[in-house]
Design a protein around this motif. Structure first.
Motif, mmCIF file in Angstrom:
data_model
loop_
_atom_site.group_PDB
_atom_site.id
_atom_site.type_symbol
_atom_site.label_atom_id
_atom_site.label_comp_id
_atom_site.label_asym_id
_atom_site.label_seq_id
_atom_site.Cartn_x
_atom_site.Cartn_y
_atom_site.Cartn_z
ATOM 1 N N ALA A 1 -69.933 -21.979 60.737
ATOM 2 C CA ALA A 1 -69.398 -23.067 59.912
ATOM 3 C C ALA A 1 -69.336 -24.392 60.667
ATOM 4 O O ALA A 1 -68.996 -25.422 60.094
ATOM 5 C CB ALA A 1 -68.009 -22.689 59.404
ATOM 6 N N GLY A 2 -69.665 -24.359 61.958
ATOM 7 C CA GLY A 2 -69.702 -25.598 62.735
ATOM 8 C C GLY A 2 -68.457 -25.888 63.537
ATOM 9 O O GLY A 2 -68.314 -26.997 64.056
ATOM 10 N N ASP A 3 -67.573 -24.916 63.671
ATOM 11 C CA ASP A 3 -66.366 -25.111 64.478
ATOM 12 C C ASP A 3 -66.795 -25.422 65.911
ATOM 13 O O ASP A 3 -67.513 -24.636 66.529
ATOM 14 C CB ASP A 3 -65.505 -23.848 64.435
ATOM 15 N N PRO A 4 -66.390 -26.569 66.480
ATOM 16 C CA PRO A 4 -66.812 -26.926 67.831
ATOM 17 C C PRO A 4 -66.187 -26.065 68.931
ATOM 18 O O PRO A 4 -66.651 -26.076 70.057
ATOM 19 C CB PRO A 4 -66.388 -28.388 67.977
ATOM 20 N N ASP A 5 -65.160 -25.282 68.590
ATOM 21 C CA ASP A 5 -64.492 -24.411 69.566
ATOM 22 C C ASP A 5 -64.071 -23.117 68.845
ATOM 23 O O ASP A 5 -62.892 -22.901 68.563
ATOM 24 C CB ASP A 5 -63.278 -25.124 70.158
ATOM 25 N N PRO A 6 -65.054 -22.236 68.536
ATOM 26 C CA PRO A 6 -64.772 -21.079 67.684
ATOM 27 C C PRO A 6 -64.059 -19.908 68.354
ATOM 28 O O PRO A 6 -63.702 -18.951 67.682
ATOM 29 C CB PRO A 6 -66.160 -20.644 67.221
ATOM 30 N N GLY A 7 -63.840 -19.978 69.642
ATOM 31 C CA GLY A 7 -63.185 -18.864 70.340
ATOM 32 C C GLY A 7 -64.190 -18.016 71.091
ATOM 33 O O GLY A 7 -65.329 -18.436 71.323
ATOM 34 N N ALA A 8 -63.774 -16.800 71.490
ATOM 35 C CA ALA A 8 -64.615 -15.852 72.240
ATOM 36 C C ALA A 8 -65.105 -16.448 73.558
ATOM 37 O O ALA A 8 -66.158 -16.073 74.058
ATOM 38 C CB ALA A 8 -65.783 -15.333 71.397
ATOM 39 N N ASP A 9 -64.352 -17.398 74.077
ATOM 40 C CA ASP A 9 -64.672 -18.053 75.354
ATOM 41 C C ASP A 9 -65.961 -18.869 75.327
ATOM 42 O O ASP A 9 -66.557 -19.131 76.369
ATOM 43 C CB ASP A 9 -64.715 -17.043 76.503
ATOM 44 N N LEU A 10 -66.417 -19.290 74.118
ATOM 45 C CA LEU A 10 -67.572 -20.180 74.046
ATOM 46 C C LEU A 10 -67.169 -21.533 74.616
ATOM 47 O O LEU A 10 -66.048 -21.999 74.396
ATOM 48 C CB LEU A 10 -68.031 -20.383 72.603
ATOM 49 N N GLU A 11 -68.075 -22.162 75.316
ATOM 50 C CA GLU A 11 -67.815 -23.505 75.836
ATOM 51 C C GLU A 11 -67.643 -24.452 74.648
ATOM 52 O O GLU A 11 -68.526 -24.539 73.786
ATOM 53 C CB GLU A 11 -68.994 -23.958 76.702
ATOM 54 N N PRO A 12 -66.514 -25.142 74.558
ATOM 55 C CA PRO A 12 -66.333 -26.097 73.454
ATOM 56 C C PRO A 12 -67.407 -27.183 73.488
ATOM 57 O O PRO A 12 -67.842 -27.613 74.561
ATOM 58 C CB PRO A 12 -64.942 -26.689 73.712
ATOM 59 N N LEU A 13 -67.840 -27.625 72.313
ATOM 60 C CA LEU A 13 -68.890 -28.642 72.251
ATOM 61 C C LEU A 13 -68.500 -29.919 72.983
ATOM 62 O O LEU A 13 -69.340 -30.562 73.605
ATOM 63 C CB LEU A 13 -69.247 -28.947 70.793
ATOM 64 N N HIS A 14 -67.234 -30.290 72.933
ATOM 65 C CA HIS A 14 -66.777 -31.481 73.658
ATOM 66 C C HIS A 14 -67.029 -31.322 75.157
ATOM 67 O O HIS A 14 -67.521 -32.246 75.818
ATOM 68 C CB HIS A 14 -65.284 -31.716 73.378
ATOM 69 N N ASP A 15 -66.708 -30.144 75.697
ATOM 70 C CA ASP A 15 -66.918 -29.897 77.126
ATOM 71 C C ASP A 15 -68.402 -29.895 77.468
ATOM 72 O O ASP A 15 -68.817 -30.425 78.507
ATOM 73 C CB ASP A 15 -66.297 -28.560 77.539
ATOM 74 N N LEU A 16 -69.219 -29.302 76.600
ATOM 75 C CA LEU A 16 -70.671 -29.307 76.807
ATOM 76 C C LEU A 16 -71.186 -30.742 76.846
ATOM 77 O O LEU A 16 -71.967 -31.109 77.729
ATOM 78 C CB LEU A 16 -71.361 -28.522 75.689
ATOM 79 N N GLY A 17 -70.733 -31.560 75.901
ATOM 80 C CA GLY A 17 -71.157 -32.957 75.865
ATOM 81 C C GLY A 17 -70.764 -33.723 77.109
ATOM 82 O O GLY A 17 -71.562 -34.490 77.659
#
Length: 129
Positions: A29-45
C-alpha cells in the motif's frame, strides 16, 4: 546499496506475503515504514542522498555518473531535492538501463533535469546467409 529488507532479506515475495501478511499489505500500500525491520524510506533516502552528495562534492563543477538500483536512486534523489516520500511515490522507478539527470546550481540548489530516460534502439535486420 539498495534498501535493507530486514526480516524479508533472502525471501521470495510469496514467502513474505505468507509469513508477514500485515507488513506485506502495508508495504504494497506504500507505507514508508511497514515494519518487519525494513529500512524506512526516509532513512534510505538520507543514506543514498548523502552518498550522492559526497560523489558530487568530489568532482566540483564536473559530471558524475553513479550506477545504482532504482528504489535507492529515487529516494536518494528525492532527499537531495527535498521531496517528501509521498511526492516520490508519484515518480516512477527507474527502468533497467535508464537514468536520472540532476544539476546543481549554487543559487537554486539541486534541480531535476530528466528522469527515467533511456536509449531507444530500433531492431536491427540481419540477412540470413
Amino acid at each position: 546499496r539498495e534498501r535493507h529488507f530486514g526480516q524479508w532479506q533472502g525471501l521470495h515475495l510469496t514467502e513474505v506475503a505468507e509469513r508477514f501478511p500485515e507488513e506485506y499489505a502495508r508495504w504494497r500500500a506504500g507505507d514508508p515504514d511497514p515494519g518487519a525491520d525494513l529500512e524506512p524510506l526516509h532513512d534510505l533516502g538520507e543514506r543514498v542522498g548523502a552518498a550522492l552528495q559526497e560523489a558530487a562534492d568530489a568532482a566540483p563543477g564536473g559530471t558524475v555518473v553513479i550506477a545504482t538500483h532504482g528504489g535507492g536512486s529515487r529516494q536518494g534523489i528525492g532527499h537531495l531535492l527535498g521531496w517528501d516520500t509521498a511526492v516520490l511515490r508519484t515518480v516512477g522507478s527507474l527502468a533497467n538501463c535508464h537514468w536520472t539527470e540532476l544539476r546543481h546550481d549554487d543559487v537554486r540548489g539541486w534541480q531535476l533535469r530528466a528522469h527515467n530516460v533511456g536509449l531507444i534502439t530500433a531492431p536491427v535486420a540481419v540477412d540470413a546467409v
